[in-house]
Design an enzyme around this catalytic site. Structure first.
Site, short mmCIF file in Angstrom:
data_model
loop_
_atom_site.label_atom_id
_atom_site.label_comp_id
_atom_site.label_asym_id
_atom_site.label_seq_id
_atom_site.Cartn_x
_atom_site.Cartn_y
_atom_site.Cartn_z
N ARG A 124 0.78 -1.25 -0.09
CA ARG A 124 -0.17 -0.01 -0.22
C ARG A 124 1.23 1.31 -0.23
NH1 ARG A 124 -3.36 -3.16 3.48
NH2 ARG A 124 -5.33 -4.34 2.70
N LYS A 146 3.86 11.52 -11.14
CA LYS A 146 3.35 10.93 -12.10
C LYS A 146 4.34 8.95 -12.68
CE LYS A 146 0.58 14.51 -14.75
NZ LYS A 146 0.15 14.54 -16.01
N GLU A 188 11.61 19.31 -24.33
CA GLU A 188 10.88 19.45 -22.87
C GLU A 188 11.08 20.36 -22.04
OE1 GLU A 188 8.50 17.43 -22.15
OE2 GLU A 188 8.51 15.21 -23.23
N LYS A 230 9.03 23.05 -13.51
CA LYS A 230 8.88 21.70 -13.03
C LYS A 230 8.28 21.78 -12.05
CE LYS A 230 6.68 17.23 -13.94
NZ LYS A 230 6.54 15.91 -14.82
N GLU A 240 -2.71 17.68 -11.80
CA GLU A 240 -3.30 18.82 -12.66
C GLU A 240 -4.58 19.03 -12.75
OE1 GLU A 240 -1.30 16.65 -15.70
OE2 GLU A 240 -2.66 16.75 -17.20
N ARG A 244 -1.41 22.92 -14.44
CA ARG A 244 0.09 21.88 -14.22
C ARG A 244 -0.17 21.61 -15.97
NH1 ARG A 244 2.08 16.22 -10.73
NH2 ARG A 244 3.72 15.37 -12.55
N ASN A 248 1.90 19.97 -20.57
CA ASN A 248 1.02 19.31 -22.10
C ASN A 248 1.35 20.05 -23.26
OD1 ASN A 248 0.65 17.37 -20.29
ND2 ASN A 248 -1.61 17.89 -19.74
N HIS A 251 2.28 18.40 -26.33
CA HIS A 251 1.67 16.56 -26.23
C HIS A 251 0.22 16.03 -27.38
CE1 HIS A 251 5.32 17.28 -23.11
NE2 HIS A 251 5.12 15.38 -22.78
N HIS A 255 1.33 13.42 -29.27
CA HIS A 255 0.79 11.99 -28.23
C HIS A 255 -0.30 11.24 -30.26
CE1 HIS A 255 -2.12 9.41 -26.28
NE2 HIS A 255 -2.54 9.18 -26.92
N HIS A 269 9.58 10.18 -28.60
CA HIS A 269 7.83 11.08 -27.31
C HIS A 269 9.07 12.56 -27.60
CE1 HIS A 269 5.59 12.68 -24.60
NE2 HIS A 269 6.72 13.16 -23.99
P1 NAD Z 1 14.23 5.84 -21.54
O1 NAD Z 1 14.02 5.16 -20.48
O2 NAD Z 1 13.41 4.40 -22.35
O3 NAD Z 1 15.44 5.58 -22.10
C1 NAD Z 1 15.38 5.78 -23.55
C2 NAD Z 1 16.79 4.71 -23.41
O4 NAD Z 1 18.42 4.78 -22.79
C3 NAD Z 1 16.78 3.25 -23.21
O5 NAD Z 1 16.79 1.72 -23.67
C4 NAD Z 1 17.80 3.52 -21.07
O6 NAD Z 1 18.13 1.84 -21.57
C5 NAD Z 1 18.98 4.14 -22.47
N1 NAD Z 1 19.65 4.79 -21.25
C6 NAD Z 1 18.84 5.52 -19.84
N2 NAD Z 1 19.59 6.46 -19.52
C7 NAD Z 1 21.29 5.90 -20.35
C8 NAD Z 1 22.41 5.81 -20.23
N3 NAD Z 1 23.30 7.29 -18.76
N4 NAD Z 1 23.09 6.10 -20.84
C9 NAD Z 1 22.98 5.16 -21.66
N5 NAD Z 1 21.53 4.57 -22.09
C10 NAD Z 1 20.77 5.13 -21.10
O7 NAD Z 1 13.50 6.79 -22.36
P2 NAD Z 1 12.93 8.30 -21.62
O8 NAD Z 1 12.37 8.70 -22.44
O9 NAD Z 1 13.72 8.40 -20.56
O10 NAD Z 1 11.27 7.97 -20.88
C11 NAD Z 1 10.07 7.85 -21.72
C12 NAD Z 1 8.55 7.38 -20.32
O11 NAD Z 1 8.90 8.14 -19.92
C13 NAD Z 1 7.51 7.00 -21.23
O12 NAD Z 1 7.12 6.13 -21.14
C14 NAD Z 1 6.88 8.91 -21.02
O13 NAD Z 1 5.71 8.18 -20.21
C15 NAD Z 1 7.65 8.60 -19.27
N6 NAD Z 1 7.72 9.75 -18.92
C16 NAD Z 1 6.78 10.02 -17.38
C17 NAD Z 1 6.54 11.73 -17.32
C18 NAD Z 1 5.74 11.63 -15.55
O14 NAD Z 1 6.13 12.41 -15.58
N7 NAD Z 1 6.36 10.18 -15.31
C19 NAD Z 1 7.13 12.36 -17.60
C20 NAD Z 1 7.31 12.61 -19.53
C21 NAD Z 1 7.47 10.80 -19.54
N1 GLY Z 2 5.28 15.53 -17.64
C1 GLY Z 2 3.85 16.54 -17.67
C2 GLY Z 2 3.59 16.05 -15.92
O1 GLY Z 2 4.14 15.44 -14.91
O2 GLY Z 2 2.72 16.69 -15.98
#
Ligand code: NAD
Ligand code: GLY
Length: 371
Positions: A124, A146, A188, A230, A240, A244, A248, A251, A255, A269
């Site tokens: 939990r 998030k 971003e 942020k 949000e 917040r 987006n 986005h 999207h 992305h």
């Molecule tokens: P990711 O986590 O897939 O990383 C991209 C690639 O880089 C992967 O293959 C990873 O193994 C590699 N990698 C990571 N760090 C590395 C490093 N230092 N050196 C070499 N390789 C490395 O992708 P991302 O772009 O970091 O994240 C995308 C995800 O984030 C999506 O699922 C998206 O929905 C999510 N997201 C969430 C939020 C939120 O607020 N929670 C906001 C934006 C995006």
């Molecule tokens: N990435 C959008 C948010 O965190 O609200």
């Protein structure tokens, strides 16, 4: 100058610090001890990051007397699903994780989102910390709480708001990140300038190429300004309900582009966000809300660093399909899409009153001028 930048996400009893700077990975153990009830941590990472950074993280935890259990997930978006969440929770329970166990996410946004959600539901809810290793994760996904996974119905549809106890962004780990991933994260960074910080956008026009090239001072500054923006927005509107949603920007269109390309490597992305921001500014200019010169200024900067500003020509794009994807976005309310438009760079705002014909005409023009 201190070795790292520190700022706080101000959320009363859920407040936490973000530290940003090179070499923080080696101090994780010492940073965690004051936050922990016991001396057990459960580390989650992926199989690309593990060989690069897990040994240093382990050494730092061991030096602080923290026993570490580790689970390595496959790299990539595919790990953000029910099957991998179940496997991860199983591993945590099999390792006898307790309420006092600190969960540690070492990786990009995929590992951060998956691990944060696992921490939110394990017993939990247990504490977790974010050690983001991509630029996107350092400037966006690791901050704000998030967490979640994708389902067959779409991206990020199942999740929870669960704030981390600490974010440690070691900017030196970005040295190993492929350039395309750096650029995707940089989109971003640009977003924060376009939302409400024209001076930052202007700084990026001068220093963006250095940020992307890995200049340490420029990179740290860009991550710190982004996280400060942020943190401010999340502190004002954690769940949000209003402001917040400005995060987006780009986005809604992005999207739709990602959905059309199957959320694949065809368009990352951040690349979709870059194009989506260009579309948002273009639409704002069309509607007479923003000067055309500001839309052109955004295109110029994204072009300079190498982010996409036009749709790729090898695919048969269809405006109707893109509109259909937008209508399926989880931010749709009462059948209406919430758009983030702008009165200029640094002057973004939310609106649900956008004529559908204007959106269709804008998409049509982008489709007619692919690269
Ligand atoms: P990711 O986590 O897939 O990383 C991209 C690639 O880089 C992967 O293959 C990873 O193994 C590699 N990698 C990571 N760090 C590395 C490093 N230092 N050196 C070499 N390789 C490395 O992708 P991302 O772009 O970091 O994240 C995308 C995800 O984030 C999506 O699922 C998206 O929905 C999510 N997201 C969430 C939020 C939120 O607020 N929670 C906001 C934006 C995006
Ligand atoms: N990435 C959008 C948010 O965190 O609200």
């Amino acid at each position: 100058m201190t070795a790292f930048e520190q700022l706080t996400v101000d959320l009363a009893e859920r407040s936490y610090d973000i530290r940003i700077g090179p070499g923080l990975l080696d101090g994780v153990g010492a940073a965690l001890v004051p936050l922990m009830q016991g001396r057990r941590a459960f580390v989650v990472t992926d199989d690309s990051v593990a060989p690069l950074y897990l040994p240093r993280l382990r050494a730092s935890l061991a030096a602080a007397g923290i026993e570490a259990m580790v689970e390595v997930m496959p790299a990539g978006e595919g790990s953000k699903d029910f099957a991998h969440l179940e496997a991860l929770l199983d591993a945590m329970l099999a390792a006898r994780a307790e309420r006092g166990t600190m969960v540690v996410a070492l990786g990009g946004g995929v590992i951060g989102d998956l691990t944060g959600f696992a921490a939110a539901v394990l017993l939990r809810g247990v504490d977790f910390v974010q050690i983001p290793t991509t630029l996107l994760a350092q400037v966006d996904s690791s901050v704000g709480g998030k967490t979640g996974i994708n389902t067959r119905q779409g991206k990020n549809l199942v999740g929870a708001f669960h704030q981390p106890r600490l974010v440690l962004a070691d900017t030196a780990v970005l040295d190993t990140l492929p350039r395309r991933q750096v650029l995707a994260g940089y989109a971003e960074v640009v977003k924060y300038g376009v939302i409400d910080d024209e001076p930052f956008f202007s700084w990026l026009e001068r220093h963006g190429p250095a940020v992307v090239a890995g200049d340490e001072a420029a990179r740290r500054q860009a991550v710190a300004v982004s996280c400060r923006a942020k943190a401010r927005i999340v502190a004002a509107d954690e769940r949000e309900g209003g402001v917040r949603a400005l995060l987006n920007l780009g986005h809604t269109f992005g999207h739709a582009l990602e959905a059309e390309t199957g959320f694949s490597d065809e368009m990352l992305h951040g690349e979709a966000v870059a194009l989506g921001m260009v579309m948002a500014l273009d639409l704002s200019a069309r509607l007479g809300l923003a000067p055309r010169a500001d839309a052109e200024r955004l295109v110029r900067h994204l072009d300079t660093v190498g982010l996409p500003t036009r749709l790729a020509g090898h695919r048969a794009w269809d405006a109707g399909r893109l509109l259909h994807h937008m209508a399926g976005d989880k931010k749709v309310k009462d059948g209406k899409v919430t758009f983030v438009l702008a009165r200029g760079i640094g002057q973004s705002f939310l609106t649900r009153e956008v004529p559908a014909e204007a959106v269709a005409a804008m998409l049509g023009d982008f489709i007619a001028t692919t690269r």
